[in-house]
Motif scaffolding. Structure first.
Motif, mmCIF file in Angstrom:
data_model
loop_
_atom_site.group_PDB
_atom_site.id
_atom_site.type_symbol
_atom_site.label_atom_id
_atom_site.label_comp_id
_atom_site.label_asym_id
_atom_site.label_seq_id
_atom_site.Cartn_x
_atom_site.Cartn_y
_atom_site.Cartn_z
ATOM 1 N N MET A 1 39.917 52.142 38.421
ATOM 2 C CA MET A 1 40.593 51.019 37.741
ATOM 3 C C MET A 1 39.703 49.764 37.793
ATOM 4 N N ALA A 2 39.598 49.007 36.686
ATOM 5 C CA ALA A 2 38.795 47.781 36.703
ATOM 6 C C ALA A 2 39.489 46.752 37.589
ATOM 7 N N VAL A 3 38.755 45.691 38.014
ATOM 8 C CA VAL A 3 39.339 44.663 38.895
ATOM 9 C C VAL A 3 40.675 44.219 38.315
ATOM 10 N N ASN A 4 40.690 43.846 37.107
ATOM 11 C CA ASN A 4 41.842 43.879 36.214
ATOM 12 C C ASN A 4 41.237 43.579 34.853
ATOM 13 N N PRO A 5 41.668 44.316 33.831
ATOM 14 C CA PRO A 5 40.955 44.279 32.566
ATOM 15 C C PRO A 5 40.917 42.879 31.944
ATOM 16 N N LEU A 6 41.931 42.058 32.260
ATOM 17 C CA LEU A 6 41.976 40.728 31.640
ATOM 18 C C LEU A 6 41.115 39.700 32.365
ATOM 19 N N ARG A 7 40.737 40.010 33.611
ATOM 20 C CA ARG A 7 40.077 39.007 34.444
ATOM 21 C C ARG A 7 38.809 38.428 33.804
ATOM 22 N N PRO A 8 37.837 39.304 33.405
ATOM 23 C CA PRO A 8 36.633 38.722 32.804
ATOM 24 C C PRO A 8 36.923 37.980 31.510
ATOM 25 N N VAL A 9 37.924 38.481 30.760
ATOM 26 C CA VAL A 9 38.254 37.834 29.482
ATOM 27 C C VAL A 9 38.795 36.429 29.740
ATOM 28 N N ILE A 10 39.704 36.327 30.712
ATOM 29 C CA ILE A 10 40.302 35.008 31.011
ATOM 30 C C ILE A 10 39.230 34.064 31.547
ATOM 31 N N LEU A 11 38.380 34.570 32.440
ATOM 32 C CA LEU A 11 37.361 33.686 33.018
ATOM 33 C C LEU A 11 36.369 33.230 31.945
ATOM 34 N N ALA A 12 36.034 34.135 30.994
ATOM 35 C CA ALA A 12 35.101 33.747 29.920
ATOM 36 C C ALA A 12 35.766 32.727 29.000
#
Ligand code: FDA
Length: 320
Positions: A1-12
């Motif tokens: 499982m990814a760290v959470n799929p939205l995490r990189p998107v939100i941080l970017a």
């Protein structure tokens, strides 16, 4: 499982000026900011500090701000921290039988003290941190240096190494998601060394950081074991029940004294668990941010937990 799929998107997305304007420009934001941030001023902060200390929790206060771009900003940051340390020194301390830790600490980001200023940024940040540590020493307050993105890790640890002979209680944060951290833990687990171990909250490339949640947890467990078996003072900064339990098991296994490590959590997260640990006699420190520059801090909290973002977006939609 990814760290959470939205995490990189939100941080970017959080880096975009339009996003920042949209989030900081709406009144709805204040509800969710209030959950994680103690207020914008010292006046807002002090009652929160009083409540936390009154419930037998220790505190680490962070004046929000990062990525300082000029010398005047860095100087203003130092000025606020000096005033903060003076006010915190006067706060009534809880009765912490068996725990020798300073109940009051401040946390500071070196990028806020000028680390990224052109030319001699790291030296400016080190000098500013020394000023804060001198004042903190007089006030009986501890200081821990936060960990920022991986490009700053070497410079930050160099600053901590330089000042620790003068201020042995100066703490550092290590991020379990970085590949390098196991080695850093081994190097920094010596006598008296205060290391706050967290998972890591920034968007980091796979070349330097584990990306999957399970890999980060496994790395945290390896790092925690090194710190717990070492001679230093581990600060277990996590809300993850698996890791809180692992810390307790390692304490029992290694015979570590209850006053020789801390649990740490963020203000506004798992409050009931914080109280359970504090009332059970543990050193439980709460990281309490305040200040008007809450945007970076808030977006990292939103990215950690999509449910926070959903709550925020729902509020936006229902009020628009
Ligand atoms: P994880 O994210 O898996 O969360 C475990 C559980 O905790 C969740 O299931 C949920 O119940 C709760 N939870 C976690 N985050 C939540 C949130 N935002 N909102 C609501 N519930 C939440 N990072 C960094 O890069 N540099 C630093 O200097 C620091 N400093 C620091 C100090 C302290 C005292 C703490 C506790 C944390 C940090 N961090 C940090 C942040 C850290 O890296 C990490 O991003 C968060 O602690 C979340 O990771 P957990 O270990 O809690 O696990």
């Amino acid at each position: 499982m990814a760290v959470n799929p939205l995490r990189p998107v939100i941080l970017a997305a959080a880096d975009s000026p339009r996003m920042k304007a949209a989030i900081t420009g709406t009144k709805i934001t204040s509800d969710i900011v209030r959950r994680f941030v103690a207020g914008e001023t010292r006046r807002d902060l002090l009652p929160v500090v009083g409540d936390l200390l009154g419930s037998r929790r220790l505190i680490s206060v962070d004046f929000l701000g990062e990525n300082t771009t000029d010398r005047a900003q860095a100087d203003a940051m130092v000025g606020e921290y000096l005033a903060l340390i003076t006010e915190l020194a006067a706060a009534p301390r809880p009765d912490l039988a068996g725990i020798g830790a300073a109940p009051v600490e401040v946390s500071v980001k070196l990028s806020a003290l000028g680390q990224a200023l052109p030319g001699d940024g790291p030296a400016i940040a080190t000098a500013n941190l020394r000023t804060l540590c001198e004042s903190a020493a007089d006030a009986g307050v501890w200081v821990t240096v936060d960990a920022e993105d991986h490009t700053t890790t070497d410079a930050t640890l160099a600053t901590v190494r330089e000042l620790r002979p003068e201020f042995p209680w100066l703490g550092a944060v290590l991020q379990a998601y970085l590949h390098r951290t196991e080695a850093d833990c081994a190097e920094l687990s010596g006598h008296g060394s205060r290391i706050r171990l967290c998972k890591g909250a920034y968007r980091e490339p796979r070349e330097v950081a584990f990306q999957r949640a399970s890999e980060v947890t496994d790395s945290y467990l390896r790092c925690l074991e090194i710190l717990m078996r070492g001679a230093g003072y581990p600060m277990v900064a996590t809300h993850d029940p698996v890791l809180v339990l692992a810390a307790e098991q390692l304490v029992a296994e290694t015979g570590r004294d209850i006053g020789n490590f801390e649990h740490q959590m963020l203000y506004g997260i798992r409050d009931t668990e914080q109280l359970r640990l504090a009332e059970g006699g543990m050193a439980m420190r709460v990281y309490v941010p305040y200040g008007s520059q809450w945007y970076g801090y808030l977006t990292r909290r939103l990215a950690e937990r999509p449910a926070n973002l959903t709550f925020f977006l729902r509020a936006l939609v229902s009020k628009s």
